[in-house]
Each structure stands twice: as C-alpha cells, then as structure tokens.
Design an enzyme around this catalytic site. Structure first.
Site, short mmCIF file in Angstrom:
data_model
loop_
_atom_site.label_atom_id
_atom_site.label_comp_id
_atom_site.label_asym_id
_atom_site.label_seq_id
_atom_site.Cartn_x
_atom_site.Cartn_y
_atom_site.Cartn_z
N HIS A 160 -2.38 7.75 6.75
CA HIS A 160 -1.34 8.62 6.15
C HIS A 160 -1.96 9.91 5.62
O HIS A 160 -1.35 10.98 5.71
CB HIS A 160 -0.63 7.91 4.99
CG HIS A 160 0.47 6.97 5.41
ND1 HIS A 160 1.57 7.39 6.12
CD2 HIS A 160 0.64 5.64 5.21
CE1 HIS A 160 2.38 6.35 6.33
NE2 HIS A 160 1.83 5.27 5.79
N GLY B 58 0.84 -1.19 0.00
CA GLY B 58 0.00 0.00 0.00
C GLY B 58 0.87 1.24 0.00
O GLY B 58 2.03 1.21 0.44
N GLN C 297 2.90 9.94 1.21
CA GLN C 297 4.23 9.36 1.32
C GLN C 297 5.14 9.74 0.16
O GLN C 297 6.36 9.61 0.26
CB GLN C 297 4.14 7.83 1.41
CG GLN C 297 3.49 7.34 2.68
CD GLN C 297 3.35 5.83 2.66
OE1 GLN C 297 2.40 5.31 2.12
NE2 GLN C 297 4.33 5.12 3.20
N CYS D 235 5.91 -0.11 7.35
CA CYS D 235 5.55 1.03 6.52
C CYS D 235 6.77 1.45 5.72
O CYS D 235 7.88 1.51 6.25
CB CYS D 235 5.10 2.18 7.43
SG CYS D 235 4.66 3.68 6.54
N LEU D 236 6.57 1.75 4.45
CA LEU D 236 7.68 2.17 3.60
C LEU D 236 8.30 3.49 4.09
O LEU D 236 9.45 3.77 3.78
CB LEU D 236 7.22 2.32 2.14
CG LEU D 236 6.73 1.03 1.47
CD1 LEU D 236 6.16 1.33 0.09
CD2 LEU D 236 7.86 0.01 1.38
N HIS E 107 -4.46 1.62 7.43
CA HIS E 107 -3.09 2.15 7.54
C HIS E 107 -2.86 3.28 6.52
O HIS E 107 -2.37 4.35 6.87
CB HIS E 107 -2.10 1.00 7.32
CG HIS E 107 -0.66 1.37 7.31
ND1 HIS E 107 0.26 0.85 8.19
CD2 HIS E 107 0.05 2.22 6.49
CE1 HIS E 107 1.46 1.38 7.92
NE2 HIS E 107 1.36 2.20 6.90
N GLU E 108 -3.27 3.04 5.27
CA GLU E 108 -3.04 4.06 4.23
C GLU E 108 -3.90 5.30 4.44
O GLU E 108 -3.44 6.42 4.22
CB GLU E 108 -3.30 3.46 2.83
CG GLU E 108 -2.41 2.29 2.44
CD GLU E 108 -0.94 2.50 2.72
OE1 GLU E 108 -0.46 3.64 2.67
OE2 GLU E 108 -0.26 1.50 3.03
NI NI Z 1 2.61 3.37 5.72
#
Ligand code: NI
Length: 164
Positions: free
Chosen positions: A137, A46, A51, A91-92, A133-134
């Site tokens: 963000h 995701g 991000q 998470c990236l 989660h996304e």
């Molecule tokens: Ni994330």
C-alpha cells in the site's frame, strides 16, 4: 482517538507513493493511535497510512486472536524474503473481494518503532502476508495488482457490483 475514513477502490489516492517519516513527533504518534483504532473497528488485521489518506511510510498490524499485539512499523523495509506461500487476501480498501495471492513465506523486515528505535522482525505465515500486503500500500499497490489480468478484471467487475 478518532476513527479515520478508509479510502476504497477506485480512489486514485490509493496509488500514491508514501514518503519516509523524518521525525516521529506527536502528530505521527496520534496517527498511529488513530490507525490502530480504525483497524480494530473495521475490523481488520492491518492498515497502511495510505489507506487513510496520509501518505507517509507507516503501517499498523495485529494478527493475534486476542487483538492485543499491535505492531506499528515506521519506514519499514523488507530486507530478506524466502519461500513461497499462497494465502487468500482481502483488503479494507477493496471491500467484499478476496483472492489468492502468492507471497514470500518468510521475511525479515527492518523498521523504526514509535520510540524511533531501529528494529528487525522475522515473520512468517499470516504475519508475513499481512506485512507484505501493507507495505505494498505504501508503494501505491493493492493486492489485486498481483493477480493475472483476467482475474483482476473479474474481481473489479465483482467490486463494481458490490459497491453499486
Ligand atoms: Ni489492504
């Protein structure tokens, strides 16, 4: 298509609240394609526009094994949440750190697709985790914000070690 640079903690731009998308024009479609390419290359399941430093309400996800079920959610909003699940998340934008987070088990999310059509999706399990989660963000929230103060401090200490 282009791979985009992913912001990582402690970059304060990750705390930006994303704005609604008013017109799904060519630049939004290009951003969606670039975000998918960036997510698959990372690799991740995701990615939120936040991000990649685009502060608009769009996320991409694909939790399939074959990586052939891309979903693009524009102006997404969770309209129902039921149950509880605890899943280890990463998470990236928080490389190398994983922690268990409590989330709703099943959600109903309303969004627009790339054609501008209003859609509703019922999700559970990993897909529900990923969408929650996304969407966080887009509000400037990262998964570490869901942890207790102590666990968050430990994670941040580990993050400092990892990146330095
Ligand atoms: Ni994330």
């Amino acid at each position: 298509m282009t791979q985009l640079n992913i912001l990582t903690l402690p970059d304060s731009r990750l705390k930006t609240v994303a704005k609604p998308i008013e017109a799904i024009d060519a630049s939004i479609k290009l951003l969606a394609a670039d975000m998918l390419e960036t997510m698959y290359a990372a690799p991740g399941i995701g990615l939120a526009a936040t991000q990649v430093n685009h502060h608009v309400q769009m996320v991409v996800v694909d939790v399939s094994e074959e990586k052939d079920q891309p979903l693009v959610l524009i102006n997404p909003e969770i309209i129902e949440k039921t149950g509880v699940q605890v899943h280890e998340e990463g998470c990236l934008s928080v490389p190398g750190i994983y922690a268990k987070v409590k989330r709703a088990n099943e959600i109903v999310v309303k969004y627009q697709d790339l054609a501008g059509q209003q859609q509703e999706l019922v999700a559970d399990g990993l897909l529900a985790v990923c969408i929650q989660h996304e969407l966080d963000h887009l509000k400037g929230i990262v998964f570490l914000d869901h942890l207790s103060v102590l666990k968050r401090k430990l994670a941040i200490k580990k993050l400092a070690k990892f990146s330095g």
